[in-house]
Design a protein around this motif. Structure first.
Motif, PDB file in Angstrom:
ATOM      1  N   VAL A  19       0.831  -1.216   0.000  1.00  0.00           N
ATOM      2  CA  VAL A  19       0.000   0.000   0.000  1.00  0.00           C
ATOM      3  C   VAL A  19       0.860   1.258   0.000  1.00  0.00           C
ATOM      4  CG1 VAL A  19      -2.043  -1.092   1.006  1.00  0.00           C
ATOM      5  CG2 VAL A  19      -0.378  -0.007   2.504  1.00  0.00           C
ATOM      6  N   LYS A  22       1.732   2.145  -3.480  1.00  0.00           N
ATOM      7  CA  LYS A  22       0.594   2.587  -4.271  1.00  0.00           C
ATOM      8  C   LYS A  22       0.105   3.987  -3.889  1.00  0.00           C
ATOM      9  CE  LYS A  22      -3.914   0.992  -5.827  1.00  0.00           C
ATOM     10  NZ  LYS A  22      -4.910  -0.072  -5.793  1.00  0.00           N
ATOM     11  N   TYR A  23       0.228   4.357  -2.617  1.00  0.00           N
ATOM     12  CA  TYR A  23      -0.303   5.627  -2.125  1.00  0.00           C
ATOM     13  C   TYR A  23       0.804   6.503  -1.556  1.00  0.00           C
ATOM     14  CZ  TYR A  23      -4.675   3.060  -2.490  1.00  0.00           C
ATOM     15  OH  TYR A  23      -5.728   2.325  -2.960  1.00  0.00           O
ATOM     16  N   VAL A  26       0.042   6.747   3.875  1.00  0.00           N
ATOM     17  CA  VAL A  26      -0.708   5.640   4.470  1.00  0.00           C
ATOM     18  C   VAL A  26      -0.765   5.897   5.975  1.00  0.00           C
ATOM     19  CG1 VAL A  26      -0.807   3.156   4.892  1.00  0.00           C
ATOM     20  CG2 VAL A  26       0.093   4.022   2.718  1.00  0.00           C
TER      21      VAL A  26
END
Length: 96
Positions: A19, A22-23, A26
């Motif tokens: 994650v 991807k981001y 977080v």
């Protein structure tokens, strides 16, 4: 399966890595440190630590004691002080 086993697992590390790729940001919301130490198991996976303090419930000595293990492991980003009972002076806001 207890929470410590889950938080320290390879799958948890892989999930957090996935994650974070991807981001841009977080956020991991951990449990109250006074009730459980599980949150400390997430600290190694974080780039920084932000602590939320309830002014009406948490004494300064407790914050210092609970926060210290995190400062040894990761960068401390800051703290959020909830439920303020005293007014913050206007001069502080003007400096920001």
């Amino acid at each position: 399966l207890n929470s410590v086993t889950l938080l320290e697992s390879r799958k948890m590390a892989e999930l957090l890595k996935s994650v974070s790729e991807k981001y841009d940001i977080v956020l991991i919301d951990g449990a109250n440190l006074r009730e459980t130490k599980d949150t400390l198991n997430l600290v190694p996976h974080a780039q920084g630590v932000l602590i939320v303090i309830d002014e009406g419930k948490t004494r300064k000595q407790v914050v210092k004691f609970e926060f210290e293990p995190m400062t040894e492991r990761k960068t401390v980003i800051g703290a959020i002080l909830n439920n303020r009972t005293f007014v913050i002076p206007k001069a502080i806001y003007e400096r920001l």
